[in-house]
Design a protein around this motif. Structure first.
Motif, PDB file in Angstrom:
ATOM      1  N   ALA A 219      46.330  27.530   8.995  1.00  0.00           N
ATOM      2  CA  ALA A 219      46.178  25.612   9.369  1.00  0.00           C
ATOM      3  C   ALA A 219      46.565  24.223   8.763  1.00  0.00           C
ATOM      4  O   ALA A 219      45.859  23.855   9.107  1.00  0.00           O
ATOM      5  N   GLY A 220      47.076  24.567   8.239  1.00  0.00           N
ATOM      6  CA  GLY A 220      47.529  23.820   6.696  1.00  0.00           C
ATOM      7  C   GLY A 220      49.188  23.239   8.305  1.00  0.00           C
ATOM      8  O   GLY A 220      49.226  22.380   8.026  1.00  0.00           O
TER       9      GLY A 220
ATOM     10  N   LEU B 125      52.848  30.257  10.640  1.00  0.00           N
ATOM     11  CA  LEU B 125      52.134  30.921  11.127  1.00  0.00           C
ATOM     12  C   LEU B 125      51.650  32.241  10.857  1.00  0.00           C
ATOM     13  O   LEU B 125      51.924  33.215  11.170  1.00  0.00           O
ATOM     14  N   PRO B 126      50.941  33.108   9.170  1.00  0.00           N
ATOM     15  CA  PRO B 126      51.679  33.622   9.177  1.00  0.00           C
ATOM     16  C   PRO B 126      50.080  34.656   9.407  1.00  0.00           C
ATOM     17  O   PRO B 126      50.632  36.648   9.072  1.00  0.00           O
ATOM     18  N   GLY B 127      49.126  34.944  10.342  1.00  0.00           N
ATOM     19  CA  GLY B 127      48.800  35.527  11.113  1.00  0.00           C
ATOM     20  C   GLY B 127      49.417  36.456  11.992  1.00  0.00           C
ATOM     21  O   GLY B 127      48.616  37.863  11.385  1.00  0.00           O
ATOM     22  N   GLY B 128      50.564  35.760  12.483  1.00  0.00           N
ATOM     23  CA  GLY B 128      51.339  37.189  13.310  1.00  0.00           C
ATOM     24  C   GLY B 128      51.868  38.325  12.354  1.00  0.00           C
ATOM     25  O   GLY B 128      51.498  39.418  13.101  1.00  0.00           O
ATOM     26  N   LYS B 129      51.530  38.459  11.456  1.00  0.00           N
ATOM     27  CA  LYS B 129      51.891  39.592  10.480  1.00  0.00           C
ATOM     28  C   LYS B 129      50.853  40.083   9.766  1.00  0.00           C
ATOM     29  O   LYS B 129      50.951  41.135   8.742  1.00  0.00           O
TER      30      LYS B 129
ATOM     31  N   THR C  40      44.116  29.288  16.504  1.00  0.00           N
ATOM     32  CA  THR C  40      44.419  27.327  16.891  1.00  0.00           C
ATOM     33  C   THR C  40      45.304  26.971  15.702  1.00  0.00           C
ATOM     34  O   THR C  40      45.582  25.645  16.871  1.00  0.00           O
ATOM     35  N   PRO C  41      45.385  27.431  15.583  1.00  0.00           N
ATOM     36  CA  PRO C  41      46.816  26.580  14.402  1.00  0.00           C
ATOM     37  C   PRO C  41      47.897  27.442  15.982  1.00  0.00           C
ATOM     38  O   PRO C  41      48.762  25.219  15.549  1.00  0.00           O
TER      39      PRO C  41
ATOM     40  N   HIS D 259      42.938  28.444   5.942  1.00  0.00           N
ATOM     41  CA  HIS D 259      41.837  28.404   6.201  1.00  0.00           C
ATOM     42  C   HIS D 259      41.137  29.165   4.765  1.00  0.00           C
ATOM     43  O   HIS D 259      41.904  30.510   4.635  1.00  0.00           O
ATOM     44  N   ASP D 260      40.739  29.152   4.010  1.00  0.00           N
ATOM     45  CA  ASP D 260      39.777  30.238   3.138  1.00  0.00           C
ATOM     46  C   ASP D 260      39.274  31.165   3.335  1.00  0.00           C
ATOM     47  O   ASP D 260      38.844  31.232   3.845  1.00  0.00           O
TER      48      ASP D 260
END
Length: 254
Positions: free
Chosen positions: A107-108, A128-132, A139-140, A62-63
């Motif tokens: 999301a990529g 899935l970099p949201g974890g850090k 959703t990804p 996501h942008d």
């Protein structure tokens, strides 16, 4: 469509994400263009779709420049648009293959997991970099979990660390890993083999696979038995059986 390029050669449509300066990040406009391209291609007689990206990165997710100013309702709308794209990739009648170079994050990575098939260059990486960070990859994680299983999904989602292409292959996120200079050729080869036979039969087959994959085994058999029985009466099935019994090349009616 300002964010993508669409080109058809023979039976294959190539959809190329074309925001290299933004690492092909998925703004609302970019998502809408991708969704429109897949829906428009679904209505054609094409048999395959290649999803690719221009620039050094396949897709950075996501942008954030598009997300940061959104309130709850607007963010929900954006995520629903993204989900519509992912679901459409799996419901179009064409075989969809991801041609992955560089990084596919958040999301990529979701895009890669949502495609029917994926070929990665040796330079590719997945995360899935949201974890850090501060916005978890909720959703990804949905299609990624279905590709790699729970423990590997948990490692990806909780650590946020990237995995290389060989690890992605071992974990089931991609089908092939090839040298970078062989990526397009290997995608063409795999897609060619995956689109053989009756187009109508293949479309029904793909859609039924997704319908049964996440069901309990007994329910999956209920779906598969009914669809396969009905499909036996189609012109494609009749021709396939007749050509086999008559030892001749098939002439597909569609």
């Amino acid at each position: 469509m300002d964010n993508i390029l669409v080109d058809r050669t023979g039976d294959t449509v190539v959809v190329t994400m074309n925001r290299p300066a933004r690492r092909n990040s998925l703004s609302a406009g970019h998502l809408a263009d991708l969704l429109a391209a897949f829906r428009e291609t679904a209505a054609t007689d094409a048999t395959g779709i290649v999803l690719a990206g221009n620039g050094p990165v396949f897709c950075a997710g996501h942008d954030f420049a598009d997300v940061a100013g959104r309130d709850l309702a607007a963010t929900r709308d954006l995520l629903r648009l993204c989900t519509d794209l992912m679901r459409t990739i799996q419901t179009v009648p064409q075989v969809v293959i991801a041609q992955v170079h560089g990084l596919a994050t958040a999301a990529g990575c979701q895009l890669v997991a949502s495609c029917d098939l994926a070929v990665a260059a040796e330079s590719a990486g997945f995360a899935l970099p949201g974890g850090k960070g501060g916005w978890f990859c909720h959703t990804p994680a949905v299609p990624v979990a279905r590709a790699v299983g729970r423990k590997r999904l948990m490692e990806l989602a909780l650590t946020g660390d990237p995995i290389d292409a060989r690890t992605a292959l071992e974990w089931g996120l991609v089908n092939r890993v090839v040298p970078d200079d062989r990526l397009a050729a290997e995608v063409t080869d795999l897609l060619g083999r995956a689109t053989r036979g009756s187009r109508a039969s293949k479309a029904l087959g793909k859609q039924t696979l997704y319908a049964q994959l996440d069901r309990p085994e007994a329910d999956a058999y209920t779906v598969a038995v009914e669809v396969m029985a009905a499909a036996s009466q189609t012109a494609a099935a009749r021709e396939g059986m007749a050509s086999f019994l008559e030892k001749r090349a098939p002439h597909w009616p569609e």
